[in-house]
Design an enzyme around this catalytic site. Structure first.
Site, PDB file in Angstrom:
ATOM      1  N   ASN A   9       0.742  -1.466  -0.015  1.00  0.00           N
ATOM      2  CA  ASN A   9      -0.094  -0.531  -0.214  1.00  0.00           C
ATOM      3  C   ASN A   9       0.795   1.541  -0.188  1.00  0.00           C
ATOM      4  O   ASN A   9       1.106   2.289  -0.608  1.00  0.00           O
ATOM      5  CB  ASN A   9      -0.570  -0.157   1.268  1.00  0.00           C
ATOM      6  CG  ASN A   9      -1.905  -1.449   0.901  1.00  0.00           C
ATOM      7  OD1 ASN A   9      -3.001  -0.266   0.451  1.00  0.00           O
ATOM      8  ND2 ASN A   9      -1.888  -1.839   1.693  1.00  0.00           N
ATOM      9  N   ILE A  64      -2.186  -0.357  17.508  1.00  0.00           N
ATOM     10  CA  ILE A  64      -3.577  -0.005  18.251  1.00  0.00           C
ATOM     11  C   ILE A  64      -2.799   1.544  18.718  1.00  0.00           C
ATOM     12  O   ILE A  64      -1.739   1.537  19.248  1.00  0.00           O
ATOM     13  CB  ILE A  64      -4.125  -0.140  18.905  1.00  0.00           C
ATOM     14  CG1 ILE A  64      -5.134  -2.002  18.335  1.00  0.00           C
ATOM     15  CG2 ILE A  64      -5.385   0.771  19.595  1.00  0.00           C
ATOM     16  CD1 ILE A  64      -5.550  -2.674  19.421  1.00  0.00           C
ATOM     17  N   LYS A 115      -5.751  -6.760  -1.780  1.00  0.00           N
ATOM     18  CA  LYS A 115      -5.071  -5.641  -2.113  1.00  0.00           C
ATOM     19  C   LYS A 115      -4.708  -4.919  -3.459  1.00  0.00           C
ATOM     20  O   LYS A 115      -4.774  -4.029  -2.513  1.00  0.00           O
ATOM     21  CB  LYS A 115      -3.341  -6.536  -2.055  1.00  0.00           C
ATOM     22  CG  LYS A 115      -3.250  -6.660  -0.819  1.00  0.00           C
ATOM     23  CD  LYS A 115      -1.851  -6.740  -0.116  1.00  0.00           C
ATOM     24  CE  LYS A 115      -1.504  -7.364   1.020  1.00  0.00           C
ATOM     25  NZ  LYS A 115       0.500  -7.742   1.440  1.00  0.00           N
ATOM     26  N   HIS A 165      -8.111  -0.524   5.557  1.00  0.00           N
ATOM     27  CA  HIS A 165      -8.780  -2.702   6.285  1.00  0.00           C
ATOM     28  C   HIS A 165      -9.533  -3.481   5.450  1.00  0.00           C
ATOM     29  O   HIS A 165     -10.055  -2.495   4.230  1.00  0.00           O
ATOM     30  CB  HIS A 165      -9.546  -1.796   7.284  1.00  0.00           C
ATOM     31  CG  HIS A 165     -10.357  -2.899   8.173  1.00  0.00           C
ATOM     32  ND1 HIS A 165      -9.539  -3.182   9.231  1.00  0.00           N
ATOM     33  CD2 HIS A 165     -11.644  -3.550   7.359  1.00  0.00           C
ATOM     34  CE1 HIS A 165     -10.259  -4.845   9.287  1.00  0.00           C
ATOM     35  NE2 HIS A 165     -11.167  -4.877   8.784  1.00  0.00           N
TER      36      HIS A 165
HETATM   37  C1  GRF Z   1      -3.152  -4.533   4.001  1.00  0.00           C
HETATM   38  O1  GRF Z   1      -4.272  -5.629   3.908  1.00  0.00           O
HETATM   39  C2  GRF Z   1      -4.270  -3.403   5.230  1.00  0.00           C
HETATM   40  O2  GRF Z   1      -5.693  -3.198   4.699  1.00  0.00           O
HETATM   41  C3  GRF Z   1      -4.179  -4.287   6.395  1.00  0.00           C
HETATM   42  O3  GRF Z   1      -2.622  -4.892   6.267  1.00  0.00           O
HETATM   43  C4  GRF Z   1      -2.217  -4.973   4.866  1.00  0.00           C
HETATM   44  C5  GRF Z   1      -1.199  -4.997   4.696  1.00  0.00           C
HETATM   45  O4  GRF Z   1      -0.520  -4.838   3.561  1.00  0.00           O
HETATM   46  N1  GRF Z   1      -4.317  -3.460   7.713  1.00  0.00           N
HETATM   47  P1  GRF Z   1       1.218  -4.002   2.878  1.00  0.00           P
HETATM   48  O5  GRF Z   1       1.932  -4.091   4.095  1.00  0.00           O
HETATM   49  O6  GRF Z   1       0.395  -2.902   2.221  1.00  0.00           O
HETATM   50  O7  GRF Z   1       1.046  -4.867   1.893  1.00  0.00           O
END
Ligand code: GRF
Length: 202
Positions: A13, A93, A172, A110
């Protein structure tokens, strides 16, 4: 707007946010100035380095408690002049204090269509519930886990042959579109959080 991204892992991400912010044709109105990971040596840190973005490891293990760790986070973000914080797979958190300090400027992704399937293993929860669609949500962060006004959602189908791994991957791909879209809305002032904690479309 100056953006700080908090990560704990692979950072796909983060990569999507880097690609979108560095592509001048997308007019995101946002520049990533700092990446912080609470875990050392993760792939996400290498992504920051490759993109020429400053990065830092702040290990929560070096702090007595959550509040001290969050104060250190807040300090680094403030020193870097960060105006918007993106949680991109950040597996900690955040304290009430931190959430309140950054309210309206703090967003999270999320891997489910909130308010369904909050917490960890959201994709597994969706498979176990037998729903035929799921997706991802980008939302403003409130102290309660995976609560807060929703900015962008993307749906994905759940196929009969899906495994947890295949669903994680499909969601993703949706996250990588939704997160930059939500950041753009916030950075360009198209959306903001009202004082009633409800979304306000400008
Ligand atoms: C994502 O699926 C996000 O929604 C969750 O953790 C994952 C992170 O993936 N909270 P990355 O590190 O961005 O590949």
């Amino acid at each position: 707007k100056k953006v700080g991204v908090l990560i704990s892992g692979s950072g796909t991400n983060l990569q999507a946010l880097i690609n979108a912010t560095q592509d001048s044709t997308q007019h995101l109105g946002a520049e990533i100035v700092l990446v912080i990971s609470n875990i050392p040596d993760v792939e996400g840190l290498k992504r920051a380095e490759r993109a020429g973005i400053a990065s830092k490891v702040l290990s929560h293990k070096d702090y007595r408690n959550r509040v001290d760790f969050d104060m250190a986070l807040n300090k680094e973000l403030t020193i870097a002049g960060v105006e918007i914080v993106c949680l991109a797979g950040f597996m900690r958190i955040l304290s009430v204090d931190f959430c309140e300090k950054w309210r309206g400027r703090l967003i999270n992704v999320h891997p489910a269509l909130l308010p369904l399937f909050k917490g960890t293993h959201a994709q597994r929860q969706a498979l176990e519930a037998g729903v035929r669609v799921s997706g991802c949500t980008v939302h403003f962060v409130e102290p309660d886990v995976d609560a807060g006004a929703i900015i962008v959602q993307e749906t994905v189908p759940i196929e009969v042959y899906d495994t947890e791994e295949s669903l994680i991957e499909r969601i993703k791909t949706a996250e990588h579109k939704a997160f930059p879209k939500a950041l753009k809305l916030l950075a360009t002032g198209k959306v903001r959080l009202g004082s009633d904690k409800k979304i306000f479309w400008c």
